[in-house]
Design an enzyme around this catalytic site. Structure first.
Site, PDB file in Angstrom:
ATOM      1  N   SER A  70       0.794  -1.233   0.000  1.00  0.00           N
ATOM      2  CA  SER A  70       0.000   0.000   0.000  1.00  0.00           C
ATOM      3  C   SER A  70       0.825   1.281   0.000  1.00  0.00           C
ATOM      4  O   SER A  70       0.248   2.373  -0.058  1.00  0.00           O
ATOM      5  CB  SER A  70      -0.965   0.012   1.188  1.00  0.00           C
ATOM      6  OG  SER A  70      -2.053  -0.849   0.943  1.00  0.00           O
ATOM      7  N   LYS A  73      -0.038   3.701  -2.715  1.00  0.00           N
ATOM      8  CA  LYS A  73      -1.045   4.765  -2.623  1.00  0.00           C
ATOM      9  C   LYS A  73      -0.414   6.138  -2.405  1.00  0.00           C
ATOM     10  O   LYS A  73      -1.076   7.162  -2.622  1.00  0.00           O
ATOM     11  CB  LYS A  73      -2.042   4.443  -1.512  1.00  0.00           C
ATOM     12  CG  LYS A  73      -2.830   3.147  -1.753  1.00  0.00           C
ATOM     13  CD  LYS A  73      -3.844   2.900  -0.649  1.00  0.00           C
ATOM     14  CE  LYS A  73      -4.649   1.627  -0.905  1.00  0.00           C
ATOM     15  NZ  LYS A  73      -3.950   0.419  -0.502  1.00  0.00           N
ATOM     16  N   SER A 130      -6.480   3.114   4.080  1.00  0.00           N
ATOM     17  CA  SER A 130      -5.723   2.555   2.959  1.00  0.00           C
ATOM     18  C   SER A 130      -6.676   1.801   2.038  1.00  0.00           C
ATOM     19  O   SER A 130      -6.426   0.659   1.622  1.00  0.00           O
ATOM     20  CB  SER A 130      -4.601   1.639   3.450  1.00  0.00           C
ATOM     21  OG  SER A 130      -3.673   1.359   2.430  1.00  0.00           O
ATOM     22  N   LYS A 232       2.788   6.650   5.461  1.00  0.00           N
ATOM     23  CA  LYS A 232       1.992   5.535   4.927  1.00  0.00           C
ATOM     24  C   LYS A 232       2.539   4.184   5.367  1.00  0.00           C
ATOM     25  O   LYS A 232       3.745   3.974   5.425  1.00  0.00           O
ATOM     26  CB  LYS A 232       1.980   5.605   3.392  1.00  0.00           C
ATOM     27  CG  LYS A 232       0.944   4.695   2.743  1.00  0.00           C
ATOM     28  CD  LYS A 232      -0.453   5.236   2.967  1.00  0.00           C
ATOM     29  CE  LYS A 232      -1.521   4.238   2.489  1.00  0.00           C
ATOM     30  NZ  LYS A 232      -1.667   3.082   3.412  1.00  0.00           N
TER      31      LYS A 232
END
Length: 493
Positions: A70, A73, A130, A232
């Protein structure tokens, strides 16, 4: 006892949670490699970078390719922030949810087919939960399809200097070809802060309310480690537990990446230890922007209201002056005109018969079959631009019209305008991207810029010509608006 690799490895395994440690052996202090590297050498990598000057303070397998999960992202959000800055979207712009997007596996917001998600909701959904479905909604909104968006993401990664990163989707779900490195992810983390400071604050969101449900942030270092403001987390089975962290404490800044953690807790503990050890080693003096493709620190004058006159036309009395200059697409249209690029373009209403400045290299890229591009020197000679500050009154000059393309007559009755920016290169970047995305609607259109005065600066209108009548120009605008571009048609004569 003699120092051997076996004794060092044994000492490392005794350290709890895989934290970096210093073991005193025979009076010598030895840096112990994190236990993650011992447990999963094929997945662990890390890097710590001084965000004030770019100095690498710590690195382990920083250039070895890993699965981003992720962390992907981060680039999805970078692309969305770019659209906000260029005026192609606003925080309230609705994005349609496709059946494909709604069917993405968790983590997700649970979006319904045919519903819409606002840009701001999409940002919050990616930063906190997420959300895989929201990431695809954003990708389809910006790229038309997730596959096309992944190509755009990879192209942007190259521009940022992320040479070992390839994206295949918008959310980081398993794909064997989707790879990155710890160093590339650190580069992206720095770029997000440098290029979009007004949107970067979203990464510090602890929770948000989405249609009746409160969604918390997966990043457990927020509030745990002083100065952490994002950014993140990521996990798939093949990647292990990943984390990119930004820390600002006083004048000290760093960005750190840990990839391949055995558990979320061990990853977080390892990151906390890296911050504790290396933040005191960072510089307290900021240098120039670290990402060479941009120069967001070069700020222009504050926004002011002013009046100017132009030959045969009067511009509005209150036009905001851009607050920053950059070197290419990141010369943001929205930065020049607040948050509404459409309003800014509509404010410059009267088309003038004035200088048209072109670049043969860019025009050749836009017109793949054109082998008779105009000579830049000739065009500039026909439309001189003073090297000093631009006066308030621009004298009428002969228009330097684009040369006809081979086997095609250039029609100049109607043009469409999609932006007006302080840099010609930015205008051409916007035109190039728009022509590619609009497809057949702009197949026979010619891209050009038009220079106009804006106080002491010059604006470059990004326009397409080659429309025989108003209906054709409006049809092109409809196609552009469907791709989230602001657009209006103008009679050229």
């Amino acid at each position: 006892m003699p120092l051997t690799m076996s004794t060092i490895t044994a000492a490392a395994k005794r350290m709890s949670h895989g934290l970096m440690a210093a073991t005193l052996i025979g009076g010598a202090v030895l840096a112990i490699v994190p236990a993650q590297a011992q447990e999963s050498p094929d997945r662990y990598s890390a890097v710590v970078i001084d965000a004030n000057n770019g100095k690498v303070l710590f690195a382990r397998s920083a250039d070895d390719r890993r699965y981003p999960a992720s962390l992907t992202k981060m680039m999805t959000l970078y692309m969305l922030f770019d659209a906000l800055e260029s005026g192609r979207a606003t925080l309230s712009t609705p994005m349609k949810v496709s059946a494909y997007a709604a069917a993405r596996p968790p983590s997700k917001l649970g979006l319904k087919i045919g519903s819409t998600l606002s840009v701001e909701e999409g940002i919050m959904g990616l930063v906190t939960r997420s959300a895989n479905d929201a990431a695809v909604v954003i990708g389809e909104f910006l790229g038309g399809s997730e596959g096309r968006f992944a190509e755009m993401m990879t192209a942007k990664a190259r521009k940022l200097g992320m040479s070992r990163t390839t994206f295949q989707n918008a959310n980081g779900l398993p794909n064997d070809a989707q790879m990155t490195t710890a160093r590339d992810m650190a580069t992206l983390g720095i770029a997000l802060r440098e290029h979009f400071p007004q949107y970067y604050k979203y990464f510090s969101t602890r929770s948000f309310n989405f249609r009746g449900q409160t969604i918390g942030n997966h990043n457990r270092l927020l509030g745990r480690v002083e100065g952490v403001d994002g950014i993140k987390t990521g996990f798939i089975n093949k990647s292990g537990f990943n984390l990119v962290t930004s820390v600002v404490r006083g004048d000290r800044k760093l960005v750190a990446v840990v990839m391949g953690g055995r558990t979320a807790r061990s990853r977080d503990d390892h990151m906390a230890d890296l911050v504790k050890q290396y933040l005191p080693q960072t510089s307290t003096r900021a240098s120039t922007a670290l990402i060479a493709a941009y120069n967001p620190s070069a700020r222009g004058p504050a926004v002011t209201a002013h009046t100017e006159t132009v030959a045969q036309a009067v511009l509005p009395s209150a036009v905001p002056v851009p607050t920053r200059r950059t070197s290419n697409i990141n010369q943001r249209v929205a930065e020049a005109y607040g948050s509404n690029a459409t309003g800014a373009m509509n404010a410059i209403t009267a088309p003038e018969r004035r200088s048209v400045v072109g670049r043969d290299a860019i025009r050749e890229a836009l017109e793949a079959n054109d082998r008779a591009a105009p000579n830049v020197a000739t065009a500039l000679a026909a439309a001189p631009v003073p090297r000093a500050s631009i006066p308030n009154v621009i004298t009428q000059a002969s228009a330097a019209t684009p040369m006809p393309t081979a086997g095609r007559e250039v029609v100049s009755g109607w043009v469409v305008q999609i932006a007006a920016t302080p840099a010609e290169a930015t205008a051409y970047d916007i035109l190039s991207e728009a022509k590619q995305r609009a497809g057949s609607a702009l197949a026979d259109a010619q891209a050009f810029t038009q220079a106009v005065a804006n106080g002491s600066q010059t604006l470059y209108r990004a326009r397409f010509s080659g429309f025989a009548d108003k209906a054709a120009a409006n049809a092109a605008c409809d196609a552009l608006k469907s791709k989230a571009y602001a657009c209006y048609a103008i009679a050229a004569n």
